[in-house]
Scaffold this active site. Sequence first.
Site, mmCIF file in Angstrom:
data_model
loop_
_atom_site.group_PDB
_atom_site.id
_atom_site.type_symbol
_atom_site.label_atom_id
_atom_site.label_comp_id
_atom_site.label_asym_id
_atom_site.label_seq_id
_atom_site.Cartn_x
_atom_site.Cartn_y
_atom_site.Cartn_z
ATOM 1 N N ASP A 306 0.815 -1.218 0.000
ATOM 2 C CA ASP A 306 0.000 0.000 0.000
ATOM 3 C C ASP A 306 0.853 1.275 0.000
ATOM 4 O O ASP A 306 0.379 2.323 -0.430
ATOM 5 C CB ASP A 306 -0.953 0.016 1.201
ATOM 6 C CG ASP A 306 -2.186 -0.840 0.940
ATOM 7 O OD1 ASP A 306 -2.388 -1.270 -0.210
ATOM 8 O OD2 ASP A 306 -2.960 -1.080 1.885
ATOM 9 N N TYR A 390 -10.245 -1.302 2.833
ATOM 10 C CA TYR A 390 -9.761 -1.262 4.198
ATOM 11 C C TYR A 390 -9.525 0.150 4.699
ATOM 12 O O TYR A 390 -9.171 1.039 3.928
ATOM 13 C CB TYR A 390 -8.409 -1.985 4.286
ATOM 14 C CG TYR A 390 -8.439 -3.234 5.129
ATOM 15 C CD1 TYR A 390 -8.830 -4.445 4.581
ATOM 16 C CD2 TYR A 390 -8.074 -3.190 6.478
ATOM 17 C CE1 TYR A 390 -8.861 -5.590 5.362
ATOM 18 C CE2 TYR A 390 -8.104 -4.339 7.251
ATOM 19 C CZ TYR A 390 -8.498 -5.537 6.692
ATOM 20 O OH TYR A 390 -8.530 -6.664 7.448
HETATM 21 CU CU LIG Z 1 -7.136 -7.764 7.674
#
Ligand SMILES: [Cu+2]
Length: 641
Positions: A306, A390
């Site tokens: 990320d 997320y």
């Molecule tokens: Cu996770």
Amino acid sequence: MVSQRDMAGTARAGAARHPLDPLSTDEIGRAVAIFRADGRARPVMRFVSVGLHEPPKDEAASIRPGQPFAREAFIVALDPREHMTYEAVVSVTEGSVLSWRPVPGARAPITPGEYADSERLVRADPRFRDGLRRRGIDRPDQVLVESWGIGTFGRAEDEGRRLAWTLCFYRASPDDNPYAKPIHGLHAVVDLDDMTVVRVEDLGVVPLPPGTGDYTAGRAAPRRGLKPIEIRQPAGVSFEVDGWEVRWQNWRFRLGFNAREGLVLHTIGYADNGRLRPVIHRASVAELLIPYSDTRPFQGWRNAFDIGEYGIGILANSLELGCDCLGEIRYLDVELADGHGRPYTIKNAICLHEEDHGIGWKHFDAGLQRAEVRRRRRLVVSFIITAGNYEYAFYWYFYTDGAIELEVRLTGIVLTAALAPGETSEYGTVVAPQTLAAYHQHFFCVRLDMTVDGAANSVYEVETEPVPAGPGNPYGNAFRTRRTLLRTESQAQRVINPLAARNWLVVNPNVANALGQPVGYQLVPHGNVLPFAQEGASVIQRAAFITRHLWVTPFAAGERFPAGEYPNQHPGGAGLPEWTRADRPIENTDIVLWYTLGSHHIPRPEDWPVMPVERAGLTLRPFGFFGANPALDMPPPHGGG
Ligand SMILES: [Cu+2]
């Protein structure tokens, strides 16, 4: 030395008050203009990042208020036609390009503009639309197409191209949670430079799961009985923010922010009886990697870097008072550049506030029938990012007793894959009918450029060991600590061992406390894990840093990211494994600690449709840095302060 030219330029620079201040909107704009005016720049170039080129350590430390200083920008740009990434350092104060370097072989991170463009492109592709039709989906505009770093799984004919591959999800109605309906088996490979769909692969249809995964308000009547909690600080907050400098209690530090790492903490020091004692020169989360366990075609490619493949600064949220942060809050906006080099602002990206943290210390003297209690308080510096499905919330805590903690809270929506009716998987949890949440891990590499009472530091591994019973230990009760000096880089590649109470102590061997012991700060691991991927797996090759919890390197200005500068599509070996091959000495010198924090995620049904916060973290606490409890002078709760 600062030249007259610098001084003139500084007057123009205006906003920056310290060499470590992030670039202002104005400075980003001028850096891009200077870059564009250079004969080597071409209009077709895309900007990956425009941020502060941080000054050398000694320069940042020696600057005095009012003294002029140079301002430089570090620009990463790419020329999509020649498939080349360029790095340039631009002097904003002098109006010139100081360095210009093509980086052959580098695959620049996926920019937000490219992410959006590839979604549009894939949605419009006839091959992709045919695939959707085979799945009964006739609304491509309601298909979420996510571009992922392709790693090193591409075909031979993909060599040399800058690619992404896609995962897609379907919003049955425009407000729906797309992750409830993962579209199985339909993947596009996109050339990000040419902005073309290289191919669309259809691995077979699995029906969309029936659920909606709705987590929004209005889904059901909210529970009752919660009376308001209010955090009030009637006399105001106890911290001061002056530009990017923060002062709170005895803590002094500076905030920074960039597209790749997000929040950066600079020059963290503790004011001790009028003396500012440095602890950490620079702290940041330098990589975030999420390997997934799923053996199926394409799904087995899911390894998101990320930070190296996207950058978490650009993913920062604008925070909201009363929701993300409670109480008396101070926010800071941050400035970044888009793909065209245009500056933009993320409002309220960094949040600062104080929290009561329960009792700090207590003793009740039974003879005197008197208790002494002091509260513990912490200053919280935080930012929250959204990376696709997320959320990661990063909290740095500074405590009244000299401790520093990093806590990451993980929330958001687990990544899903569709299962055929009745199908299960060894590699994930069924969280809703026909919905698999694959097992995965999150690894955060925290880069800590330590400077405990000065640059020259050493690291000891400290363990506790039992003492064999015998004449020296007649009752068999003895245990002792063993300190092992980590002398070179190869000796300093370590994993946690909670059963031996293993921790790492960073000392300054040249400075002693009042007891004659070297001053130190101790890195105390919290829960942690190792990767489960095989040594030969692509993700382990590319992210060798996750195979050890601790690495220690001597400071080197160019060594910033544990998987190297350009992890996107990198075959592996860059960063920590490459640098530490020289096995450089790390004793009594300027050192950097790299601590990797693993959060192991075997999803629970309770993680659906949105995941309760999971925590991971580390503690740095003084060990002999002070001669006694530094919070002795905390005011009694009723005594005023
Ligand atoms: Cu996770």
